[in-house]
Design a protein around this motif. Structure first.
Motif, PDB file in Angstrom:
ATOM      1  N   TYR A 114       0.821  -1.205   0.000  1.00 26.37           N
ATOM      2  CA  TYR A 114       0.000   0.000   0.000  1.00 26.37           C
ATOM      3  C   TYR A 114       0.860   1.262   0.000  1.00 26.37           C
ATOM      4  CZ  TYR A 114      -3.831  -3.185   1.169  1.00 26.37           C
ATOM      5  OH  TYR A 114      -4.754  -4.208   1.162  1.00 26.37           O
ATOM      6  N   LEU A 115       1.939   1.233   0.783  1.00 25.52           N
ATOM      7  CA  LEU A 115       2.815   2.394   0.858  1.00 25.52           C
ATOM      8  C   LEU A 115       3.478   2.669  -0.491  1.00 25.52           C
ATOM      9  CD1 LEU A 115       4.084   4.592   2.619  1.00 25.52           C
ATOM     10  CD2 LEU A 115       5.889   2.955   3.225  1.00 25.52           C
ATOM     11  N   PHE A 116       3.950   1.607  -1.159  1.00 24.34           N
ATOM     12  CA  PHE A 116       4.585   1.756  -2.458  1.00 24.34           C
ATOM     13  C   PHE A 116       3.583   2.284  -3.484  1.00 24.34           C
ATOM     14  CE2 PHE A 116       6.293   0.275  -6.529  1.00 24.34           C
ATOM     15  CZ  PHE A 116       7.614   0.685  -6.424  1.00 24.34           C
ATOM     16  N   PHE A 117       2.353   1.776  -3.439  1.00 29.25           N
ATOM     17  CA  PHE A 117       1.330   2.246  -4.373  1.00 29.25           C
ATOM     18  C   PHE A 117       1.008   3.715  -4.115  1.00 29.25           C
ATOM     19  CE2 PHE A 117      -3.132   2.977  -5.488  1.00 29.25           C
ATOM     20  CZ  PHE A 117      -3.099   2.643  -6.838  1.00 29.25           C
ATOM     21  N   PHE A 118       0.941   4.092  -2.842  1.00 29.17           N
ATOM     22  CA  PHE A 118       0.650   5.481  -2.482  1.00 29.17           C
ATOM     23  C   PHE A 118       1.743   6.424  -2.985  1.00 29.17           C
ATOM     24  CE2 PHE A 118       1.409   8.934   0.627  1.00 29.17           C
ATOM     25  CZ  PHE A 118       0.237   9.644   0.457  1.00 29.17           C
ATOM     26  N   LEU A 119       3.003   5.988  -2.914  1.00 34.28           N
ATOM     27  CA  LEU A 119       4.129   6.842  -3.267  1.00 34.28           C
ATOM     28  C   LEU A 119       4.428   6.859  -4.762  1.00 34.28           C
ATOM     29  CD1 LEU A 119       6.613   5.983  -0.368  1.00 34.28           C
ATOM     30  CD2 LEU A 119       5.238   8.055  -0.617  1.00 34.28           C
ATOM     31  N   THR A 120       4.106   5.784  -5.459  1.00 38.91           N
ATOM     32  CA  THR A 120       4.498   5.685  -6.875  1.00 38.91           C
ATOM     33  C   THR A 120       3.336   5.469  -7.832  1.00 38.91           C
ATOM     34  OG1 THR A 120       4.809   3.275  -6.851  1.00 38.91           O
ATOM     35  CG2 THR A 120       6.675   4.633  -6.123  1.00 38.91           C
ATOM     36  N   GLY A 121       2.192   5.033  -7.317  1.00 38.69           N
ATOM     37  CA  GLY A 121       1.062   4.731  -8.180  1.00 38.69           C
ATOM     38  C   GLY A 121       1.173   3.372  -8.855  1.00 38.69           C
ATOM     39  N   LYS A 122       2.215   2.600  -8.491  1.00 41.42           N
ATOM     40  CA  LYS A 122       2.427   1.284  -9.092  1.00 41.42           C
ATOM     41  C   LYS A 122       1.997   0.179  -8.120  1.00 41.42           C
ATOM     42  CE  LYS A 122       6.376   2.860 -11.819  1.00 41.42           C
ATOM     43  NZ  LYS A 122       7.833   2.672 -12.097  1.00 41.42           N
ATOM     44  N   SER A 123       1.322  -0.827  -8.670  1.00 36.02           N
ATOM     45  CA  SER A 123       0.815  -1.923  -7.847  1.00 36.02           C
ATOM     46  C   SER A 123       1.707  -3.154  -8.009  1.00 36.02           C
ATOM     47  CB  SER A 123      -0.617  -2.267  -8.269  1.00 36.02           C
ATOM     48  OG  SER A 123      -1.104  -3.349  -7.531  1.00 36.02           O
ATOM     49  N   HIS A 124       2.024  -3.805  -6.890  1.00 33.66           N
ATOM     50  CA  HIS A 124       2.825  -5.024  -6.903  1.00 33.66           C
ATOM     51  C   HIS A 124       2.171  -6.079  -6.013  1.00 33.66           C
ATOM     52  CE1 HIS A 124       6.501  -3.790  -9.081  1.00 33.66           C
ATOM     53  NE2 HIS A 124       6.154  -2.586  -8.670  1.00 33.66           N
TER      54      HIS A 124
END
Length: 200
Positions: free
Chosen positions: A25-35
């Protein structure tokens, strides 16, 4: 937070995976990319990986855990995945004087994969050394996976725990010392990640 103190090791690592939903969630929030969450255990991608290794009759070398735990773990792997060739193993209790012989043994056996469970940052630093001496071997760091599997079996987490993303609560109940990590160290880690993203 530990690896940022070892920049050389950090830069030598090829891939990182997200083993918890917080980082997803943090990565998606910061970059807009989903993993996708990919944790090194049988509740995640290790199940598919070991199935693949068994079908392809690949070889593997294990490093980590206590000697008795490692023996129990290897027994479980041999029973479930009879086609996987275990070319070697070593417990996780070794010093810098032992490393040259261990690296030499890994190189001599030339496994397709090596799975290293020494905890951060020791496992990453050791894996970088393996990468230099055995460049054709795929290396996976797995934290406490070997110990957890030896002590609790293949299904460390109940299915409903995985489905509800409650692994962290389950681990706090099962393992000592994790409360401090989750509620003191993780908030610090989040601050560092945000700082790295927007300030550095």
């Amino acid at each position: 937070m530990l690896l940022r103190k070892a920049e050389h090791t950090l830069k030598a690592i090829d891939y990182f995976t997200f083993d918890g939903f917080l980082f997803q969630y943090l990565f998606f929030f910061l970059t807009g990319k989903s993993h996708k969450r990919l944790a090194p255990d049988f509740g995640s991608y290790f199940s598919e990986m070991f199935d693949y290794m068994d079908r392809k009759k690949e070889s593997v070398y294990f490093v980590g855990a206590k000697k008795e735990e490692l023996q129990t773990f290897v027994g479980l792997i041999r029973s479930k995945y009879p086609n996987i060739k275990i070319t070697g193993m070593h417990d996780g209790y070794f010093g810098s004087d032992d490393e040259p012989n261990l690296l030499s043994d890994i190189k001599k056996n030339s496994p397709d994969k090596i799975i290293v469970g020494l905890g951060t940052p020791k496992q990453e630093k050791f894996s970088v050394k393996v990468k230099k001496t055995s460049p054709d071997t795929l290396i996976f760091n797995c934290g406490a996976f070997i110990s957890q599997t030896a002590n609790h079996g293949e299904e460390y987490y109940p299915k409903w725990i995985n489905q509800l993303n409650l692994r962290w609560i389950y681990r706090i109940r099962k393992e000592k010392g994790l409360f401090k990590r989750y509620f003191r160290e993780y908030p610090k880690g989040i601050i560092y990640i945000i700082k790295d993203r927007f300030i550095l």
